[in-house]
Design an enzyme around this catalytic site. Structure first.
Site, PDB file in Angstrom:
ATOM      1  CG  ASP A   1      -2.353  -0.882   1.064  1.00  0.00           C
ATOM      2  OD1 ASP A   1      -2.683  -0.846  -0.366  1.00  0.00           O
ATOM      3  OD2 ASP A   1      -2.818  -1.209   2.033  1.00  0.00           O
ATOM      4  CE1 TYR A  19      -8.955  -4.848   5.578  1.00  0.00           C
ATOM      5  CE2 TYR A  19      -8.099  -4.079   7.760  1.00  0.00           C
ATOM      6  CZ  TYR A  19      -8.406  -4.941   7.087  1.00  0.00           C
ATOM      7  OH  TYR A  19      -8.540  -6.333   7.941  1.00  0.00           O
TER       8      TYR A  19
END
Ligand code: NAG
Ligand code: NAG
Ligand code: CU
Length: 725
Positions: free
Chosen positions: A368, A456
């Site tokens: 990420d 998320y």
């Protein structure tokens, strides 16, 4: 983990979030019950002034602040708006990039060499200001260094290794537009009873799975129905995946294997307060907040220097790393002189592999930070909920793909935490002639950021304690990545073991996955000349007749000479402490000054080392690594993470087995979570948190907070609603 922003919805969502954070209480609180008259208190904190902080009051925080007049004060201050515009001007006349302005994938401060920063003192002129730019032009990734003082591009290198730069918002929106206008999509959505206008798509990164996907930037697009819910993540069009060539703007592969899997229902998936139809079935908690009658005790000087109690550090937001702590110093408990603990600390990479080999799932193995950016995905924090009252909020100054700066408001908050904990105590029974009750409250300082990487949320906390301890925590929340299934109940699933995770709602599987967050911790204990020492606890056995005891434990010190000695897998039955010490700085007793890294709950990656996602994220093969300081080794997953093969990772650097004794060293720590979802994770997950500590060892001569005063009743007003006063 997760998935990916949000195309056309991005801006709308952003504005919606802003609106909510400002107004949802006043709008919605009266819906359920009669709340206590919480608006008017005898010790109303709203009347307090924060002048000494130069801070922003909570009521003002989401008004975008004008940063155009910002100037840098410290060598590590991020580039200002003006500096970013200047870099853009320099690039736009740089011949190798002409005639078309390249896509800017990263543009940030090229931090001055460490020795220059260490030598710099307040009042000195700043070292030359430089920008590091990663630009994509005609399929080539350029790394450019721009000297702002000279007004010149001083170097321009092309990446010949694997991997591409971080995605831009433009890449994401191009991919979504290409996917949404693909002819076959209409058929697949109609088949599922969904209209094209009800689709929200996400852009999972493609990972790297061999030569087929090399030489071009590709991304996956998957779609969800947003009909009747903002929580579209719970309504996947399972089995539908488009692979998009970002630069050619075409769908290179269209897969629809989801026949017969219904789109799960949207009911009860909306998590917003205003959408709740009935009150919770529990006794409400009365309004609560911490009181600081004299305001907070920290100051933020020149925008980035935080001073609090015995701590001082530089705090900034970075588009890729998120929150960055630099030059962390704690004052000596004897002399009050600030002493260096850590030169720089930040989350260098995240790795989130999903455990499903299915055509539509195998590639989900996100990195990420290097793919999407932890700062880039951090939105404004919500006062009183994300951060308590008296928080100070800091903006991020980031750069969009056209090379222009923008303000990401209030993405870091800084606050003092008092959670009712104890920092030290003792009581003594009167029978010994003493009647003692001594206790001290634990108050700490927290710097926080929350990134929403698609579905998320990652909450990063850097917490500083007066006893010298730094507590670093990561909490996970947000939405699961779920998989559609024809099954409604667990007993309909013929072979539950065959599913990639448990059923968490009707027609929804929560796919098992891991999260790994790798921290770059450039420890400088007193100075840069440090050594890594493992203190192993080993069992010793007594000789026959020597003692009634048969065995005991002994602490044995092992100095790590090279990188090989410092690759560590945590083991419960081979316990060790891990110290970074300064061999030249001794206490009065001759012990070297040190800090140890104290792991908390953790998890290791069990994937095959040759599994492509694990090859790329081989930096998670150990929980601890130590490398000699090298200013080019910042990103554990490599500078070019997107579609990389793992040739520029921490694992690759460490193979050189360089000397690390009595050197400037960097400690790397990976915090891991295995996540087997459960029904409570639906429709939004309560936070799950884990952490580690950096704790002083023989750094201070004795307990550094011995002289701390207790709290006294007279210093703390008791607050009452004004109506009952
Ligand atoms: C999708 O298909 C339907 C039915 O064939 C058709 O009426 C509609 O125009 C199509 N929409 C698009 C955007 O192609
Ligand atoms: C580092 O410390 C050791 C031990 O005190 C000393 O021998 C060495 O000269 C130091 N190295 C540097 C570069 O200062
Ligand atoms: Cu998870």
């Amino acid at each position: 983990m997760g998935t990916r922003p949000l195309l056309r919805l991005t801006f709308i969502l952003f504005i919606i979030i802003l609106l909510f954070t400002c107004s949802w209480y006043s709008l919605n609180l009266p819906v359920f019950s009669d709340p206590p008259q919480a608006t008017s208190w005898l010790c109303n904190s709203e009347s307090r002034v924060f002048a000494h902080l130069g801070s922003v009051l909570e009521t003002e925080i989401h008004k975008p602040r004008d940063h155009m007049e910002d100037v840098p004060h410290h060598p590590l201050d991020p580039l200002t708006m003006r500096e970013i515009y200047k870099v853009r001007t320099i690039l736009s006349t740089y011949p190798p990039l002409l005639p078309s302005f390249p896509a800017i994938h990263s543009l940030s401060l090229d931090e001055p060499h460490k020795d220059l920063v260490l030598k710099w003192k307040e009042g000195d002129p700043l070292p030359p200001r430089k920008a590091l730019v990663i630009a994509l032009l005609n399929g080539q990734s350029h790394v450019l260094c721009v000297d702002l003082d000279l007004g010149l591009v001083t170097s321009n290198k092309i990446n010949h290794g694997s991997g591409y730069p971080m995605l831009t918002m433009n890449d994401i929106s191009v991919a979504m537009q290409v996917a949404l206008s693909h002819k076959e999509l209409n058929k697949s959505t109609i088949k599922r009873g969904i209209s094209l206008s009800d689709l929200t798509c996400i852009t999972p990164s493609a990972g790297w799975f061999g030569p087929d996907e090399e030489g071009r930037r590709i991304i996956k697009v998957q779609c969800f129905s947003n009909q009747g819910t903002p929580n579209f993540y719970m309504r996947p069009l399972e089995g539908l995946t488009m692979t998009v060539d970002i630069d050619k703007k075409e769908v290179v592969k269209f897969t629809d294997t989801g026949g017969g899997i219904p789109v799960p229902k949207g009911t009860d998936t909306d998590y917003r307060f205003k959408s709740q139809k009935e009150p919770p079935r529990m006794k409400p908690i009365n309004p609560i907040s911490i009181e600081q009658p004299l305001g907070p005790s920290f100051t933020v000087e020149d925008g980035h220097i935080v001073k609090w109690a015995n701590w001082e550090f530089h705090l900034k937001a970075d588009q890729r790393a998120g929150i960055v702590i630099s030059r962390a110093m704690v004052s000596d408990s004897e002399t009050g002189v600030p002493r260096s603990v850590m030169y720089k600390g930040f989350s260098s990479e995240l790795f989130v592999p999903y455990m499903d080999p299915d055509e539509n799932w195998y590639f989900k193995s996100y990195m990420d930070a290097g793919e999407f950016g932890m700062g880039a995905t951090a939105l404004s924090l919500v006062p009183l909920n994300d951060c308590p009252r008296h928080s100070y909020y800091m903006d991020g100054i980031f750069v969009s793909w056209d090379g222009k700066p923008y303000v990401q408001p209030s993405i870091i908050c800084l606050f003092e935490r008092y959670a009712g904990d104890i920092s030290w105590r003792h009581s003594e029974i009167p029978v010994n002639g003493f009647n003692i009750r001594e206790a001290r409250p634990k108050v700490s300082l927290v710097a926080r950021m929350a990134a929403s990487v698609g579905n998320y949320d990652y909450i990063f906390d850097w917490e500083f304690q007066t006893d010298g301890l730094i507590h670093v925590a990561v909490a996970l929340s947000g939405m699961l990545m779920v998989k559609g299934t024809p099954h409604q109940t667990a007993d309909q699933t013929p072979n539950q073991e065959a599913a990639s995770g448990p059923l968490i709602s009707e027609n929804l599987i929560g796919v098992v996955h891991d999260h790994f967050i790798t921290f770059h911790l450039d420890m400088d204990i007193d100075d840069t000349n440090n050594t890594f020492v493992k203190v192993n606890l080993v069992k010793e056995e007594t000789l026959p007749g020597q003692s009634p005891r048969k065995s005991y434990l002994k602490a044995k010190r092992n100095t790590a000479k090279t990188e090989d000695d410092a690759r560590i897998k945590l083991k419960l039955y081979e316990p060790s402490e891990f110290h970074v010490i300064n061999p030249s700085r001794r206490s009065r007793l001759g012990n070297p000054a040190g800090y140890k890294i104290v792991p908390g709950r953790n998890a290791a990656s069990l994937l095959d080392h040759l599994d492509p996602p694990q090859l790329r994220s081989a930096f998670t093969n150990n929980q601890i690594w130590v490398t000699p300081y090298n200013r080019n080794e910042q990103w554990a997953g490599g500078l070019f993470t997107y579609q990389s093969k793992g040739d520029d990772t921490l694992a690759a650097w460490s193979k050189r087995n360089r000397a690390i004794e009595k050197k400037d060293i960097v400690l790397w720590y990976t915090l891991g979570f295995h996540h087997i979802p459960c029904q409570e994770d639906f429709p939004i997950m309560p936070t799950v948190s884990s952490s580690f500590e950096l704790k002083p060892v023989n750094f201070f001569e004795s307990n550094p907070i011995l002289k701390a005063a207790p709290m006294f009743e007279k210093d703390l007003p008791v607050c009452r609603p004004a109506t009952s006063a």
